[in-house]
Write a protein that holds these residues in place. Sequence first.
Motif, PDB file in Angstrom:
ATOM      1  N   TYR A 280       1.126  -1.281   0.044  1.00  0.00           N
ATOM      2  CA  TYR A 280       0.042   0.189  -0.067  1.00  0.00           C
ATOM      3  C   TYR A 280       0.888   1.477   0.044  1.00  0.00           C
ATOM      4  O   TYR A 280       1.875   1.291   0.711  1.00  0.00           O
ATOM      5  N   GLU A 281       0.741   2.221  -0.754  1.00  0.00           N
ATOM      6  CA  GLU A 281       1.140   3.460  -0.893  1.00  0.00           C
ATOM      7  C   GLU A 281       0.593   4.596  -0.495  1.00  0.00           C
ATOM      8  O   GLU A 281      -0.714   4.636  -0.794  1.00  0.00           O
ATOM      9  N   ARG A 282       0.992   5.441   0.264  1.00  0.00           N
ATOM     10  CA  ARG A 282       0.425   6.704   0.962  1.00  0.00           C
ATOM     11  C   ARG A 282       0.376   7.670  -0.353  1.00  0.00           C
ATOM     12  O   ARG A 282       1.325   8.235  -0.596  1.00  0.00           O
ATOM     13  N   LEU A 283      -0.960   7.884  -0.890  1.00  0.00           N
ATOM     14  CA  LEU A 283      -0.969   8.555  -1.960  1.00  0.00           C
ATOM     15  C   LEU A 283      -1.248   9.876  -2.057  1.00  0.00           C
ATOM     16  O   LEU A 283      -0.898  10.960  -2.902  1.00  0.00           O
ATOM     17  N   TYR A 284      -2.187  10.321  -1.045  1.00  0.00           N
ATOM     18  CA  TYR A 284      -2.610  11.718  -0.991  1.00  0.00           C
ATOM     19  C   TYR A 284      -3.117  12.067   0.439  1.00  0.00           C
ATOM     20  O   TYR A 284      -3.510  11.205   1.010  1.00  0.00           O
ATOM     21  N   THR A 285      -3.030  13.302   0.891  1.00  0.00           N
ATOM     22  CA  THR A 285      -3.665  13.949   1.983  1.00  0.00           C
ATOM     23  C   THR A 285      -4.463  15.032   1.664  1.00  0.00           C
ATOM     24  O   THR A 285      -4.015  15.900   1.181  1.00  0.00           O
TER      25      THR A 285
END
Length: 561
Positions: free
Chosen positions: A106-111
């Motif tokens: 899983y990749e942290r894509l956006y906040t």
Amino acid sequence: MKNFSYDNFELREIQKLEGHTGKVLGIAWKEDTGVWGFLAVMASWSDDKTIRIWEENLSGFFVCKAVLEASSTVRSCAWSREYNLLAAGCSDATTVIWKNVGDHAYERLYTLKGHENEVRNVSWDRDGILLATCGGVKSIWIWEALPRDEFDCASVLQGHTEDVKNGMIVLLYSPVVVITPLRELLRVIPEEEDLDPEIFASGGADDAIPQSLRRHNSAAMKNFSYDDFELREIQKLEGHTGKVLGIAWKVDTGVWGFLAVMASWSDDKTIRIWEENLSGYFVCKAVLEASSTVRSCAWSREYNLLAAGCSDATTVIWKNVGDHAYERIYTLKGHENEVRSVSWDMVGLLLATCGGDKSIWIWEALPGNEFDCASVLQGNTEDVKIVQWDDNNALFSVSSDNTIKVWEETSYNSGDWRCIKTLGESDSDDLTIKIWDCDRDSTELWSHICTLSGYHDTTIFAVDWLRELLRWVPEEEDQDPEIYASAGADDAIHIFIEDKDNEVDGLSFKQLLKKEKAHETNINSVKWHSGDKRRLASASDDGTVKIWEFVCPWPAGRIDP
């Protein structure tokens, strides 16, 4: 099930999942998992500032496969139906978007930022394009998912006079934390009823049900009988106007939420691309036209390529360039007569082809949709019928000279291939199936285990190995039993299972079942689905492809975790 009593329902604990170091505040099932053969996936979140991703294993139990670290307490999570996204509303007023980019990865894509204080709830629309978030600022924000993993605020809704939460407050012996409906009962009411009864689950501070509960089907099957297995026809696919010569499941479909894709080919000079719909049935989405009879097809793991060996001595490469769209990008030429088999290596960069000219060609996929011949292997005295790579990038070839040869590259990317082993005589015309075992630590490398004879009374055209059984064996066993499917001119599908505990004359396999009249005439191919281990496809001279489910009925009595 027409007769039942409401008094007979039971809520039975199957498994307790541990790992969070704080309070577990919620759970969410991933869309379209746990149905149609896909293993279930679930997220749980906590005030320990983590999200845990739990995936069902082949035993029906859940294992933590990923831990996502947040910068504050996670208040709510929701999976999108599209794009494999997970949104998490946090106490620091942000909503974090993670993307499932691979196997357990899983990749942290956006906040997303905009709320003035904690985000208490998040929810995707049915299309997975719009995300709603709410919190303690009395507002609701609508976010739109854009191309290239971007997000934009589409609207801010005002109207509440207090903070926006989610759910309802009622009294059930004590304050209720969450109420969730069971969307559809599994038909335990009489069939003549118009609708299933609505069912709700609730949980709260009375500890009667855990903090948050959503009903989901999952079963662990520990007790079984070999006599109870069944091969059940699910669907018959029609459309080819000639004999269907083979089928191939597309790599990495039918797993992790992706719907299955399959190719079938025929002497009608076409390849049909079948895609699974949300009901679990297959629909033809594309028909690829070849210039001659298609003898063999194989999907690459990379680049969305499909290779097709044809009777005009060419191998045609198609590329999946869009939704149900395929483009013919290259034609490989070099064989002197028909190409009988094609196979990609595990990476999807090397393609092996073989045919009636007794040679094996190895092609390398290059940038810009180009291909180059890396090597031509000679060594067989008759035409080569089959080529197949294994998981260690060894190449196997089967020839009409009744031998199986094992080839390996002498060093990485050298282009120099040598035959490291020739496996005795192996001739399907003798109506037998020979099983070999590989031990890479042994100087012999390959050893003959057993020969299955007396089951087929006509020529065998196809054998395929089920890589892993759905854990119907007791957990204390070291590994799942080996299972093979075979078919041929007897119009039947045979399933063989490893049974080491009951060997007879050194034979460690027995016939588990025989599906008589599986097709109207010769069966040319059987293929287990590489992701959903209960599905088998077969192709026949009768012009059809059939999808089968390999099932075992529920055992009688209680099923314990």
